[in-house]
Design a protein around this motif. Structure first.
Motif, PDB file in Angstrom:
ATOM      1  N   ASP A  74       0.420  20.484  18.938  1.00  0.00           N
ATOM      2  CA  ASP A  74       1.843  20.821  18.859  1.00  0.00           C
ATOM      3  C   ASP A  74       2.538  20.046  17.742  1.00  0.00           C
ATOM      4  N   LEU A  75       2.197  18.767  17.607  1.00  0.00           N
ATOM      5  CA  LEU A  75       2.813  17.959  16.554  1.00  0.00           C
ATOM      6  C   LEU A  75       2.404  18.455  15.169  1.00  0.00           C
ATOM      7  N   LYS A  76       1.134  18.800  15.016  1.00  0.00           N
ATOM      8  CA  LYS A  76       0.656  19.314  13.735  1.00  0.00           C
ATOM      9  C   LYS A  76       1.348  20.634  13.398  1.00  0.00           C
ATOM     10  N   ARG A  77       1.517  21.492  14.384  1.00  0.00           N
ATOM     11  CA  ARG A  77       2.202  22.777  14.176  1.00  0.00           C
ATOM     12  C   ARG A  77       3.648  22.539  13.732  1.00  0.00           C
ATOM     13  N   LYS A  78       4.320  21.576  14.359  1.00  0.00           N
ATOM     14  CA  LYS A  78       5.698  21.246  13.977  1.00  0.00           C
ATOM     15  C   LYS A  78       5.742  20.793  12.513  1.00  0.00           C
ATOM     16  N   PHE A  79       4.807  19.931  12.117  1.00  0.00           N
ATOM     17  CA  PHE A  79       4.746  19.438  10.744  1.00  0.00           C
ATOM     18  C   PHE A  79       4.539  20.588   9.763  1.00  0.00           C
ATOM     19  N   GLU A  80       3.601  21.471  10.081  1.00  0.00           N
ATOM     20  CA  GLU A  80       3.255  22.554   9.158  1.00  0.00           C
ATOM     21  C   GLU A  80       4.278  23.685   9.126  1.00  0.00           C
ATOM     22  N   VAL A  81       4.817  24.049  10.278  1.00  0.00           N
ATOM     23  CA  VAL A  81       5.705  25.210  10.347  1.00  0.00           C
ATOM     24  C   VAL A  81       7.179  24.810  10.216  1.00  0.00           C
ATOM     25  N   GLY A 134       0.843  -1.185   0.000  1.00  0.00           N
ATOM     26  CA  GLY A 134       0.000   0.000   0.000  1.00  0.00           C
ATOM     27  C   GLY A 134       0.875   1.229   0.000  1.00  0.00           C
ATOM     28  N   LYS A 135       0.342   2.306   0.526  1.00  0.00           N
ATOM     29  CA  LYS A 135       1.128   3.527   0.622  1.00  0.00           C
ATOM     30  C   LYS A 135       1.143   3.987   2.068  1.00  0.00           C
ATOM     31  N   LEU A 136       2.103   4.823   2.399  1.00  0.00           N
ATOM     32  CA  LEU A 136       2.136   5.425   3.728  1.00  0.00           C
ATOM     33  C   LEU A 136       1.201   6.622   3.708  1.00  0.00           C
ATOM     34  N   GLU A 137       0.332   6.679   4.695  1.00  0.00           N
ATOM     35  CA  GLU A 137      -0.661   7.745   4.762  1.00  0.00           C
ATOM     36  C   GLU A 137      -0.571   8.406   6.134  1.00  0.00           C
ATOM     37  N   LEU A 138      -0.497   9.718   6.142  1.00  0.00           N
ATOM     38  CA  LEU A 138      -0.427  10.475   7.386  1.00  0.00           C
ATOM     39  C   LEU A 138      -1.751  10.353   8.133  1.00  0.00           C
ATOM     40  N   ILE A 139      -1.696  10.010   9.409  1.00  0.00           N
ATOM     41  CA  ILE A 139      -2.907   9.883  10.235  1.00  0.00           C
ATOM     42  C   ILE A 139      -3.311  11.278  10.692  1.00  0.00           C
ATOM     43  N   THR A 140      -4.441  11.760  10.166  1.00  0.00           N
ATOM     44  CA  THR A 140      -4.900  13.121  10.465  1.00  0.00           C
ATOM     45  C   THR A 140      -6.222  13.123  11.221  1.00  0.00           C
ATOM     46  N   PHE A 177       8.964  14.437   8.147  1.00  0.00           N
ATOM     47  CA  PHE A 177       8.127  14.123   9.301  1.00  0.00           C
ATOM     48  C   PHE A 177       8.180  12.631   9.615  1.00  0.00           C
ATOM     49  N   TYR A 178       8.185  11.794   8.590  1.00  0.00           N
ATOM     50  CA  TYR A 178       8.259  10.348   8.794  1.00  0.00           C
ATOM     51  C   TYR A 178       9.548   9.956   9.518  1.00  0.00           C
ATOM     52  N   GLY A 230      -7.617   7.478  22.484  1.00  0.00           N
ATOM     53  CA  GLY A 230      -7.318   8.786  23.043  1.00  0.00           C
ATOM     54  C   GLY A 230      -6.262   9.527  22.238  1.00  0.00           C
ATOM     55  N   THR A 231      -6.216   9.215  20.925  1.00  0.00           N
ATOM     56  CA  THR A 231      -5.203   9.832  20.076  1.00  0.00           C
ATOM     57  C   THR A 231      -5.830  10.828  19.109  1.00  0.00           C
ATOM     58  N   GLY A 232      -4.985  11.746  18.643  1.00  0.00           N
ATOM     59  CA  GLY A 232      -5.424  12.749  17.682  1.00  0.00           C
ATOM     60  C   GLY A 232      -4.489  12.794  16.494  1.00  0.00           C
ATOM     61  N   TRP A 233      -4.404  13.959  15.863  1.00  0.00           N
ATOM     62  CA  TRP A 233      -3.603  14.155  14.665  1.00  0.00           C
ATOM     63  C   TRP A 233      -2.188  13.606  14.882  1.00  0.00           C
ATOM     64  N   GLY A 234      -1.685  12.832  13.914  1.00  0.00           N
ATOM     65  CA  GLY A 234      -0.333  12.290  13.992  1.00  0.00           C
ATOM     66  C   GLY A 234      -0.203  11.081  14.899  1.00  0.00           C
ATOM     67  N   HIS A 235      -1.353  10.571  15.362  1.00  0.00           N
ATOM     68  CA  HIS A 235      -1.393   9.370  16.213  1.00  0.00           C
ATOM     69  C   HIS A 235      -0.593   9.559  17.500  1.00  0.00           C
ATOM     70  N   VAL A 236      -0.821  10.715  18.135  1.00  0.00           N
ATOM     71  CA  VAL A 236      -0.263  10.985  19.469  1.00  0.00           C
ATOM     72  C   VAL A 236      -1.435  11.271  20.406  1.00  0.00           C
ATOM     73  N   PHE A 237      -1.159  11.307  21.705  1.00  0.00           N
ATOM     74  CA  PHE A 237      -2.220  11.627  22.646  1.00  0.00           C
ATOM     75  C   PHE A 237      -2.865  12.951  22.258  1.00  0.00           C
ATOM     76  N   GLU A 238      -4.165  13.026  22.435  1.00  0.00           N
ATOM     77  CA  GLU A 238      -4.965  14.174  21.992  1.00  0.00           C
ATOM     78  C   GLU A 238      -4.373  15.513  22.440  1.00  0.00           C
ATOM     79  N   ASP A 239      -3.857  15.598  23.671  1.00  0.00           N
ATOM     80  CA  ASP A 239      -3.332  16.878  24.160  1.00  0.00           C
ATOM     81  C   ASP A 239      -1.980  17.251  23.533  1.00  0.00           C
ATOM     82  N   GLU A 240      -1.348  16.344  22.791  1.00  0.00           N
ATOM     83  CA  GLU A 240      -0.084  16.626  22.114  1.00  0.00           C
ATOM     84  C   GLU A 240      -0.273  16.879  20.612  1.00  0.00           C
ATOM     85  N   ALA A 241      -1.467  16.582  20.100  1.00  0.00           N
ATOM     86  CA  ALA A 241      -1.716  16.615  18.652  1.00  0.00           C
ATOM     87  C   ALA A 241      -1.516  17.998  18.028  1.00  0.00           C
TER      88      ALA A 241
END
Length: 194
Positions: free
Chosen positions: A89-96, A63-69, A105-106, A76-87
């Motif tokens: 910050d991780l998304k901001r790191k990816f984008e900025v 298959g292909k690698l797909e970012l978990i968004t 990012f991988y 209890g996970t959110g964007w990037g498959h981290v705990f919801e309260d960390e999501a």
């Protein structure tokens, strides 16, 4: 930090554009793009994750690698498959910081991706359990035992399996009576699902 040219590394006073085919290389001018082409053409159009398909056991993800968004309430996970309260910050790191570069990012967080062929997270590097969808036989215990995945495993609610229609198996090419006996005994001794 602004993006820079993949060839001359200029970042200020120029407009940086991506290769329109693969989007992996960045250029400040047509001259830099032309200069880079003899080297870049080998990798252009290949997905950035191709080099990660091969597992330690020499099986391949098909298959292909797909970012978990998305979020998963059960885990209890959110964007990037981290705990919801960390999501956030991780998304901001990816984008900025990483400027939405999935390959970078991988390297930092492979668990934030999933393989669409088997629904395992991107950090998994041992055996793609594709249950008959690839050119080689599946390497999972269940296919080798000639059994479909148990309900508990097949119906598992996880972020990496979200929305995928995966095969349940067994892959008929995988059955091996000797390995089946070992897997049955080993899974029984360890108290694993049968």
């Amino acid at each position: 930090m602004p993006p820079s040219c993949s060839v001359c590394e200029k970042s200020e006073g120029v407009t940086i554009q991506q290769c329109s085919q693969c989007r992996n290389r960045k250029y400040c001018s047509r001259e830099c793009q032309t200069k880079d082409w003899p080297t870049h053409k080998k990798d252009c159009n290949k997905p950035w994750y191709d080099k990660y398909r091969k597992c330690q056991d020499k099986s391949l993800h098909h298959g292909k690698l797909e970012l978990i968004t998305w979020s998963n309430a059960k885990e209890g996970t959110g964007w990037g498959h981290v705990f919801e309260d960390e999501a956030a910050d991780l998304k901001r790191k990816f984008e900025v910081e990483l400027q939405r570069d999935e390959a970078k990012f991988y390297k930092e967080w492979p668990q934030g991706f999933r393989w669409t062929c088997c629904g395992t997270d991107g950090g998994m590097d041992y055996g793609c359990d594709h249950h008959g969808s690839g050119p080689k036989p599946c390497t999972c215990d269940f296919c080798r035992m000639g059994k479909p995945l148990p309900d508990k495993i097949y119906n598992e609610d996880s972020a990496s399996r979200h929305g995928l229609q995966l095969r349940r198996g067994p892959d008929p090419r995988s059955y091996n009576s000797r390995i089946a006996a070992i897997a049955t005994k080993g899974r029984g001794m360890l108290g694993l699902d049968m």
